[in-house]
Enzyme design. Structure first.
Site, PDB file in Angstrom:
ATOM      1  N   TYR A 129     -12.256  52.561  -0.206  1.00  0.00           N
ATOM      2  CA  TYR A 129     -13.367  51.905   0.485  1.00  0.00           C
ATOM      3  C   TYR A 129     -13.365  50.440  -0.316  1.00  0.00           C
ATOM      4  CZ  TYR A 129     -18.112  50.297  -0.765  1.00  0.00           C
ATOM      5  OH  TYR A 129     -19.201  49.429  -1.110  1.00  0.00           O
ATOM      6  N   LYS A 141     -13.568  46.337   1.260  1.00  0.00           N
ATOM      7  CA  LYS A 141     -14.530  45.243   0.675  1.00  0.00           C
ATOM      8  C   LYS A 141     -13.647  43.987   0.347  1.00  0.00           C
ATOM      9  CE  LYS A 141     -18.584  47.304   1.388  1.00  0.00           C
ATOM     10  NZ  LYS A 141     -19.359  46.684   2.409  1.00  0.00           N
ATOM     11  N   SER A 162     -19.069  44.435  -2.664  1.00  0.00           N
ATOM     12  CA  SER A 162     -19.379  45.153  -3.877  1.00  0.00           C
ATOM     13  C   SER A 162     -18.702  44.952  -5.232  1.00  0.00           C
ATOM     14  CB  SER A 162     -19.125  46.865  -3.407  1.00  0.00           C
ATOM     15  OG  SER A 162     -19.125  47.651  -4.592  1.00  0.00           O
TER      16      SER A 162
HETATM   17  C1  WQD Z   1     -23.237  55.733 -11.440  1.00  0.00           C
HETATM   18  C2  WQD Z   1     -22.987  56.553 -12.831  1.00  0.00           C
HETATM   19  C3  WQD Z   1     -21.376  58.186 -12.696  1.00  0.00           C
HETATM   20  C4  WQD Z   1     -23.702  60.625  -9.990  1.00  0.00           C
HETATM   21  C5  WQD Z   1     -20.744  53.685  -6.313  1.00  0.00           C
HETATM   22  C6  WQD Z   1     -19.790  53.016  -5.736  1.00  0.00           C
HETATM   23  C7  WQD Z   1     -20.216  51.365  -5.531  1.00  0.00           C
HETATM   24  C8  WQD Z   1     -21.710  51.232  -5.013  1.00  0.00           C
HETATM   25  C9  WQD Z   1     -22.604  51.937  -5.796  1.00  0.00           C
HETATM   26  C10 WQD Z   1     -21.595  50.907  -2.316  1.00  0.00           C
HETATM   27  C11 WQD Z   1     -21.401  56.737 -13.068  1.00  0.00           C
HETATM   28  C12 WQD Z   1     -22.935  58.708 -12.751  1.00  0.00           C
HETATM   29  C13 WQD Z   1     -23.275  59.724 -10.712  1.00  0.00           C
HETATM   30  C14 WQD Z   1     -23.909  62.126 -10.471  1.00  0.00           C
HETATM   31  C15 WQD Z   1     -23.385  61.164 -12.780  1.00  0.00           C
HETATM   32  N1  WQD Z   1     -21.624  51.728  -3.660  1.00  0.00           N
HETATM   33  N2  WQD Z   1     -23.062  59.977 -12.167  1.00  0.00           N
HETATM   34  N3  WQD Z   1     -23.775  62.164 -11.809  1.00  0.00           N
HETATM   35  O1  WQD Z   1     -19.924  55.034  -8.842  1.00  0.00           O
HETATM   36  O2  WQD Z   1     -21.149  53.053 -10.292  1.00  0.00           O
HETATM   37  O3  WQD Z   1     -20.719  53.018  -7.769  1.00  0.00           O
HETATM   38  O4  WQD Z   1     -21.998  53.314  -5.917  1.00  0.00           O
HETATM   39  O5  WQD Z   1     -21.136  49.732  -2.495  1.00  0.00           O
HETATM   40  O6  WQD Z   1     -19.227  50.601  -4.651  1.00  0.00           O
HETATM   41  O7  WQD Z   1     -18.551  52.903  -6.228  1.00  0.00           O
HETATM   42  O8  WQD Z   1     -22.304  54.674  -8.483  1.00  0.00           O
HETATM   43  O9  WQD Z   1     -24.442  56.194  -8.715  1.00  0.00           O
HETATM   44  O10 WQD Z   1     -22.025  57.213  -7.867  1.00  0.00           O
HETATM   45  O11 WQD Z   1     -22.457  56.377 -10.427  1.00  0.00           O
HETATM   46  O12 WQD Z   1     -23.291  61.066 -13.959  1.00  0.00           O
HETATM   47  O13 WQD Z   1     -24.195  63.045  -9.922  1.00  0.00           O
HETATM   48  O14 WQD Z   1     -23.506  57.481 -12.730  1.00  0.00           O
HETATM   49  O15 WQD Z   1     -20.215  58.658 -13.503  1.00  0.00           O
HETATM   50  O16 WQD Z   1     -21.409  56.632 -14.311  1.00  0.00           O
HETATM   51  P1  WQD Z   1     -20.815  53.957  -9.003  1.00  0.00           P
HETATM   52  P2  WQD Z   1     -22.937  56.177  -8.904  1.00  0.00           P
END
Ligand code: WQD
Length: 342
Positions: A149, A153, A125
């Site tokens: 997590y 990885k 990841s």
């Molecule tokens: C994306 C953006 C949030 C939810 C994670 C894991 C990564 C991978 C993918 C496994 C950010 C914003 C999110 C919400 C929001 N998983 N957001 N409101 O954190 O980039 O990555 O998922 O491999 O390892 O860390 O993904 O979709 O949670 O967030 O504003 O309800 O959307 O702040 O900027 P992230 P995400």
């Protein structure tokens, strides 16, 4: 090729199973169904007209992995998806995450060696890049994590790199996923998070379906064009195809390679939200809230190595991702648990 997919009934696993079957390969999935449904592979069989064998078992249990190899092998290669993947949960349950995610890899390598299976593609990841300030991210950039997590990885990459160095007949491709979203164009398979989604796209989809009231945008004060977080969103089918190309490389080479799977384009939370609204002709209510602890401002890939080494690049657009994500959600408002709406 005959390929074992650990965690093969999951979101990325099921899309990869479909891609491999369509390319003429055979797959067997080993999955403990802790965060997936057997229905996903039944639908993969319907979509492809081919067999997608599911072996219910746990990758941390040697007897379960041995059973998969003894009963359904030999395998030319393994794609190792199985693992816990919720960032927030890993902070509250670190020991469970280290035990599960690391034991699974150690057990798998032992059984692979016993059965002479020497090619492995690992689901890593972009989270291993931590708070790297320089974008786009390249595979040789410094790594370091901000949650258990991510460290599982990172440590699994270390384990497999060292194992490859010690076992000259071994081949490993470590795939660093950016933000996988969307669904197969059929709308028959897709992302089916348990409980309230942590990730952005499934949350937007549940607001769109009326299951959730509104989206919380976690901060609009980042140093980005519109103040909201910027990510490299990649269509899950592009990601699946990246696994096919990584397998083709792994079975024809030796040694260990790290490869980013991202589009190379960063889009903000609000850009994704407005693209979703436009392509699906709807309005998604949202409210800006304080930042989510642990989030970084910007994260997107340099996908050059995937293109030069694997001959892969993403082809789906942000609009494709938004259309396909909603197509899955609207036909399966309760994921695999409920009745599909034709
Ligand atoms: C994306 C953006 C949030 C939810 C994670 C894991 C990564 C991978 C993918 C496994 C950010 C914003 C999110 C919400 C929001 N998983 N957001 N409101 O954190 O980039 O990555 O998922 O491999 O390892 O860390 O993904 O979709 O949670 O967030 O504003 O309800 O959307 O702040 O900027 P992230 P995400």
């Amino acid at each position: 090729m005959r390929v074992l997919l650990t965690g093969g009934a999951g979101f990325i696993g099921s899309h990869t199973a479909l891609c491999l079957l369509e390319a003429g390969h055979e797959i067997v999935a080993l999955d403990n169904l802790s965060n997936s449904s057997p229905e996903a592979l039944k639908r993969v069989e319907e979509l492809t007209g081919k067999k997608a064998t599911l072996v219910v078992g746990d990758c941390t249990v040697e007897a379960d992995v041995e059973n998969a190899f003894a009963a359904f092998g030999p395998f030319d290669a393994v794609v190792h998806f199985a693992g816990f993947k919720a960032v927030g949960e890993s902070v509250s349950m670190p020991l469970e995450y280290y035990r599960n995610n690391l034991d699974a890899t150690l057990v798998l390598c032992k059984v692979m060696e016993k059965h002479g299976c020497r090619s492995l593609v690992f689901s890593s990841s972009a989270t291993v890049y931590g708070t790297n300030p320089v974008m786009p991210l390249r595979e040789d950039y410094p790594t370091g994590c901000t949650n258990p997590y991510g460290w599982t990885k990172w440590i699994n990459e270390r384990i497999l790199t060292d194992y490859c160095f010690a076992s000259k007949d071994m081949s490993v491709v470590l795939l660093r996923y950016f933000n996988p979203i969307g669904a197969h164009e059929s709308g028959r398979i897709g992302e089916d998070p348990s409980g309230v989604p942590n990730n952005l796209m499934p949350y937007i989809c549940q607001v769109a379906s009326g299951k959730l009231e509104k989206l919380r945008v976690f901060g609009d004060d980042y140093d980005t064009p519109d103040g909201t977080g910027v990510r490299d969103f990649i269509h899950v089918c592009d990601l699946a195809y990246g696994h096919l190309k990584a397998l083709e490389y792994a079975v024809s080479h030796k040694g260990c390679e790290v490869v980013n799977l991202g589009t190379g384009e960063g889009y903000s939370v609000l850009q994704l939200l407005h693209a979703f609204e436009k392509v699906n002709n709807m309005t998604i209510p949202y409210v800006v809230t304080p930042r989510r602890p642990g989030d970084i401002a910007t994260c997107y890939a340099d996908p050059t190595k995937a293109h030069t080494l694997l001959g892969w690049q993403a082809s789906h657009t942000l609009e494709d991702m938004c259309r396909d994500a909603w197509n899955w959600q609207k036909h399966n408002p309760n994921g695999y648990q409920g009745d599909e709406i034709k």
